[in-house]
Design an enzyme around this catalytic site. Sequence first.
Site, mmCIF file in Angstrom:
data_model
loop_
_atom_site.group_PDB
_atom_site.id
_atom_site.type_symbol
_atom_site.label_atom_id
_atom_site.label_comp_id
_atom_site.label_asym_id
_atom_site.label_seq_id
_atom_site.Cartn_x
_atom_site.Cartn_y
_atom_site.Cartn_z
ATOM 1 N N ASP A 103 27.568 40.541 36.218
ATOM 2 C CA ASP A 103 28.677 39.691 36.640
ATOM 3 C C ASP A 103 28.495 38.333 35.980
ATOM 4 O OD1 ASP A 103 30.934 38.971 38.370
ATOM 5 O OD2 ASP A 103 30.204 40.616 39.621
ATOM 6 N N ASP A 204 34.114 36.764 36.442
ATOM 7 C CA ASP A 204 34.728 36.333 37.693
ATOM 8 C C ASP A 204 35.808 35.291 37.395
ATOM 9 O OD1 ASP A 204 34.010 36.505 40.731
ATOM 10 O OD2 ASP A 204 34.205 34.355 40.396
ATOM 11 N N GLU A 263 38.251 39.490 35.538
ATOM 12 C CA GLU A 263 38.987 39.477 36.797
ATOM 13 C C GLU A 263 40.075 38.427 36.598
ATOM 14 O OE1 GLU A 263 38.204 38.587 41.502
ATOM 15 O OE2 GLU A 263 37.322 37.273 40.020
ATOM 16 N N HIS A 325 34.163 45.109 45.891
ATOM 17 C CA HIS A 325 33.467 44.471 47.006
ATOM 18 C C HIS A 325 34.334 43.474 47.783
ATOM 19 C CE1 HIS A 325 33.389 41.750 43.668
ATOM 20 N NE2 HIS A 325 33.048 40.761 44.484
ATOM 21 N N ASP A 326 35.568 43.237 47.336
ATOM 22 C CA ASP A 326 36.466 42.299 48.037
ATOM 23 C C ASP A 326 37.582 43.017 48.785
ATOM 24 O OD1 ASP A 326 35.152 40.098 46.914
ATOM 25 O OD2 ASP A 326 36.477 40.030 45.179
HETATM 26 C C1 NOJ Z 1 35.876 36.875 43.019
HETATM 27 C C2 NOJ Z 1 34.737 37.695 43.544
HETATM 28 O O1 NOJ Z 1 35.046 39.053 43.396
HETATM 29 C C3 NOJ Z 1 34.533 37.293 44.990
HETATM 30 O O2 NOJ Z 1 33.619 38.124 45.657
HETATM 31 C C4 NOJ Z 1 34.068 35.852 45.010
HETATM 32 O O3 NOJ Z 1 33.970 35.432 46.348
HETATM 33 C C5 NOJ Z 1 35.060 34.935 44.280
HETATM 34 N N1 NOJ Z 1 35.499 35.490 43.019
HETATM 35 C C6 NOJ Z 1 34.419 33.603 44.001
HETATM 36 O O4 NOJ Z 1 33.431 33.733 43.022
#
Ligand code: NOJ
Length: 559
Positions: A103, A204, A263, A325-326
């Site tokens: 990441d 990210d 992302e 994971h989100d």
């Molecule tokens: C996206 C990530 O997937 C998430 O888990 C994170 O909290 C935020 N970006 C901030 O880095």
Amino acid sequence: MNDCYNKKTWWKESVFYQIYPLSFLDTTNTGKGDIKGIIKKIPYLEELGIGAIWISPIYTSPMFDNGYDISDYNSINPLFGTMEDFIKLIKTCRKANIKIIMDLVINHTSSEHPWFKKSCENSNNSKSDYYLWHDAKNGKEPNNWAADFGGSAWTWNESRQQYYLHLFSKHQPDLNWHNPNVKKEIFSSIKKWLELGVNGFRMDMGNFLFKAKGYPDAPHNKNDLRKFIHGENLYANQPGIHNLLHELKEELLEPYDAMLFGEMYFLTPKSSLDYTSCKKHEVDLIYQYPIMDARGDWNKVKKHIRNYANAFQDKAWNTTTFSNHDSPRSVSIYGDTSNYHKESAKCIMTFLLTSPGTPFFLQGEEIGMTNTSVSDANELTDIKMKGVYNDRISRGENPDMVLKDLSWWNRDNARTPMQWSDKKYAGFSVVNPWLKVNPNYTDINVEKQQNNPNSILNYTKKLINLRNSTETLIYGTFRVLCPDDWTVYGFSRKLNDEEYIIVFNFSSNDNNIQAFQEIKNNSSTLILSNYSVEYDVIDILYMKPWETRIYKVKKHGEL
Ligand code: NOJ
């Protein structure tokens, strides 16, 4: 046709598996997963047919946001192990022919990063300009931007007598990418990981690095403070981002044949091409959020897949993903966990692994892990959920309603420990884990499914094997065979004179599929189905709840 589009590469052919290290496997009895745990399970992933793993951040971090708050880009978080462990992981992956993606969280650092500490001291030291500082405006925050994790996006710093910007929590100050030294230092860290043998990065907030000049106010509704409304004009897709990504890809990653997937938010199929068209050479893949944002609505998913496939045709490579994971667990939101858990989980996997583009799935999806439930606000462990909960309560919303709404979208749903067996704590750890194990682990676990030929796990393995060995399912063209609003759905994948037809019943009812001429008249051979009956007794006109079938179309003259 565009040549760079047709180039065959490993990241187009690999099935990607996301590891959330904190919840994967604990080998050190801390209740938290670690790198040695990942190494131990590489043979499991190899057997599953996984081509690449994406590991959520394992750099040194105070873990306010479970590693998405980095305090040293060059070291491994002792919580997860040592640099030696990581090197061993790279070697183990290499032997198993599995690529490894880290990441890359470079929109912000942790507030405990030495750069930020120094930057807070005063406005004339070597790190003063590493972050986004601003004077107060009429004694208040410089603008009305909201942080994604609740409250304002600006926090006052006493020693500097200024505000700093943080699009997430106050523990995650945003970096100033206009400062060439920031780029220099971060690029040099990236190079170190590439030298070690890392095969790429998931970036990210990949299109958020530059913010709008002058920090204009967001025209958003005061009652909806927490949303990134109008982000496209404020902190997404701002001037500078394309050059930076191009430089990153071209100069740093390319010499290592390393890939970059971003992302990214606030994009349409067309504007995505500005980043991911192979001619641009910025990001190889954009991690697809629209599917996750479809909140369980299959019609939206189908429309999305069609739109992206059309826009990307011959220009850019797609991705498919249902959860990370989100997000909520895919089967809990797109399937029917009450009546057809197994069938719907397999159906979702089939869609994921036969759609055009590179498939990504999250640990546990291969066994159909589900959402968990939260009955008390004290059970929320995630910084975002806690922040959003407090924000909404402070604005007078009913606590029970907020909790009910949040428990569905709670990021912990995706983060509960991996369910390896029916042993205490699901075989994840021998001590109480950092996050409560989903109580259904006695029923849903790897060990049990390994022993059952009809399990979700064994079906997924067959599917991945089929994809890995069938170029048509990777490089083939994509043609949808019915309108997006049908409950039954089907598409074709075709390469040269080989064609596959994949059909789905996205519902808990039987459904008629007479309209699919392609699979009638015995013109195709059934290759795989998620119903454990003999293939030739499957009714060609009706599909059972959540049934899916993969057919290979017979070539002319073939029996
Ligand atoms: C996206 C990530 O997937 C998430 O888990 C994170 O909290 C935020 N970006 C901030 O880095």
